[in-house]
Design an enzyme around this catalytic site. Structure first.
Site, mmCIF file in Angstrom:
data_model
loop_
_atom_site.group_PDB
_atom_site.id
_atom_site.type_symbol
_atom_site.label_atom_id
_atom_site.label_comp_id
_atom_site.label_asym_id
_atom_site.label_seq_id
_atom_site.Cartn_x
_atom_site.Cartn_y
_atom_site.Cartn_z
ATOM 1 N N SER A 1 0.837 -1.224 0.120
ATOM 2 C CA SER A 1 -0.120 0.169 -0.139
ATOM 3 C C SER A 1 0.868 1.174 -0.020
ATOM 4 C CB SER A 1 -1.026 -0.047 1.140
ATOM 5 O OG SER A 1 -1.836 1.027 1.196
ATOM 6 N N ASP B 1 4.156 23.929 -1.227
ATOM 7 C CA ASP B 1 5.668 23.897 -1.481
ATOM 8 C C ASP B 1 6.364 22.416 -1.321
ATOM 9 O OD1 ASP B 1 5.803 24.123 1.182
ATOM 10 O OD2 ASP B 1 7.429 25.566 1.263
ATOM 11 N N HIS C 1 -7.244 -5.172 -1.197
ATOM 12 C CA HIS C 1 -6.202 -4.598 -0.752
ATOM 13 C C HIS C 1 -5.313 -4.980 0.083
ATOM 14 C CE1 HIS C 1 -3.873 -0.710 -1.010
ATOM 15 N NE2 HIS C 1 -3.925 -0.726 0.472
#
Length: 437
Positions: free
Chosen positions: A145, A354, A407
């Site tokens: 994951s 940023d 998953h």
């Protein structure tokens, strides 16, 4: 090191704790340091020193490496040809911990600045720090994951340090905006809801009864925190793992109890709802989840904004109920007890524009490390089409696309999955060697 972290042997396997002092900020390595914990898993006989190392990157973000025995699952397979290093990613487990307690003494600005150093790039730098300190030439990595996200960051920053890369359910986009990711995952979450309510039609009425009760009553969890419809919806995150529908239905089936002639939510149900709230103990997940997609832009609460494109998730009485999935919302920092003190820091992080790059497309475009990936076709958290899009840009990468697993495939059938990925990697390496002849 934790006082409880001691070396021990079990079933022929040695588990050895290690602690490293690493820079908080690798751009300023002479300033503040933190501790990173890792546990090596090796043969108790000491006859595996010829084997290379395999470093495991856990999913999350914000969760420690597994505390599991190595006699089954993926570790059993790995030990056949590797020594294993289980890394507690910075801020988790026995590494310098991030939670509401450890952040309490900082201002919101200090909290946000500190937390900005806990993304995949610095997790990878920690691993590279260990590799250099141990004087290891190259090692293999396994990422589950979010750990797969870390793996692509490792391949971007330090490809020369890697023998192989194995990824399970974790191939991210290396360029897309977070909004694209959430549009895909909301659609997958709709699919999982449809499948659940198709199997248990009566669960829709139960969910509406619970949600309506929460809208009209002040319901407190055992911690004293008010329980809301939005919190209830979040247990849908479980739909991303295998065999979750039946336990969820059983929980819903026993939600109500009658006390003095009035229907109320029973204590056992509220206890189980409280136990679902991992945000309380692992706040990195809530604070940094959206930033794992950010490179030079702000998330601006991406999942919350994109949710408005799917208004069916905004429950109203007498309307169909839907669970949400792996999304983080700003209201959580008003609602969850242990997140309230981190609200301002969360807002600063959501507005941060940023963020440094996590992936280098130029480096990945010249990749020579065999990369083997299990891509789950029905993955609710990591969109298959996005994973395939990324892998097309990475030479010497192979995808095993399967709908056999959810998953959590590595946890459900790790021995078989890792064995398959190792075989794929060996074939890629053989092809590379042939190309050099």
């Amino acid at each position: 090191m934790s006082l409880l972290a001691q070396s021990f042997i079990d079933s022929g396997v040695r588990y050895t704790p290690h602690t490293f002092s690493v820079p908080l900020d690798y751009q300023h390595p002479d300033q503040q340091t933190i501790e990173v914990f890792a546990r090596s898993v090796t043969s108790a006989r000491g006859d595996d020193e010829h084997k290379p190392w395999l470093v495991y990157f856990q999913g999350g973000p914000g969760f420690p490496s597994p505390r599991a025995v190595a006699t089954s699952g993926w570790m059993k397979r790995a030990l056949q040809q590797f020594r294993i290093l289980l890394l507690d990613q910075r801020g988790t487990g026995n590494s310098t911990v991030i939670n509401h307690q450890t952040l309490a003494g900082m201002s919101p600005e200090q909290q946000a600045q500190y937390l900005s150093h806990f993304r995949a790039d610095n997790i990878v730098r920690d691993a590279e720090f260990i590799r250099q300190q141990w004087n290891i030439d190259k090692w293999a990595i396994l990422g589950q994951s979010f750990g797969g996200f870390c793996s692509l960051t490792y391949l971007s920053l330090f490809p020369e340090s890697l023998l192989r890369s194995y990824i399970t359910g974790g191939v991210p986009s290396i360029s897309r905006h977070a909004d694209d990711v959430y549009r895909a995952t909301y659609q997958r979450t709709l699919d999982k809801n449809a499948a659940f309510f198709a199997q248990f039609p009566q669960a829709q009425e139960l969910c509406q009864r619970i949600a309506d009760h929460l809208l009209t009553h002040e319901v407190l969890l055992p911690t004293g925190q008010r329980f809301t419809v939005e919190q209830f919806q979040q247990i849908g995150i479980n739909f991303g793992v295998s065999d979750s529908f039946v336990p969820t239905y059983f929980t819903l089936e026993n939600a109500f109890i009658t006390v003095e002639g009035k229907e109320t939510l029973r204590y056992e149900f509220l206890q189980s709802m409280m136990m679902e709230q991992n945000f309380q103990t692992n706040p990195i997940y809530a604070l940094l989840h959206e930033s794992i997609y950010c490179q030079g832009f702000a998330s601006l609460w991406s999942a919350h904004r994109v949710r408005q494109e799917f208004p069916q998730f905004n429950y109203q009485s007498d309307q169909p109920f839907l669970f949400t999935g792996e999304m983080v919302f700003p209201w959580m920092f008003d609602s969850y007890t242990n997140l309230k003190s981190l609200q301002k820091a969360a807002q600063i992080l959501a507005e941060k524009n940023d963020w440094t790059d996590l992936y280098d497309s130029a480096v990945l475009g010249k990749n020579t490390v065999p990369v083997s990936c299990a891509v789950y076709a029905d993955d609710m958290f990591v969109e298959m089409d996005i994973s395939r899009e990324t892998l097309k840009q990475i030479p010497n990468s192979k995808a095993w696309i399967t709908n056999q697993y959810e998953h959590n495939g590595l946890r459900a059938d790790g021995e078989h999955i890792l064995d398959t990925l190792i075989g794929m990697g060996e074939q890629t390496a053989a092809n590379l060697n042939l190309a050099l002849l």
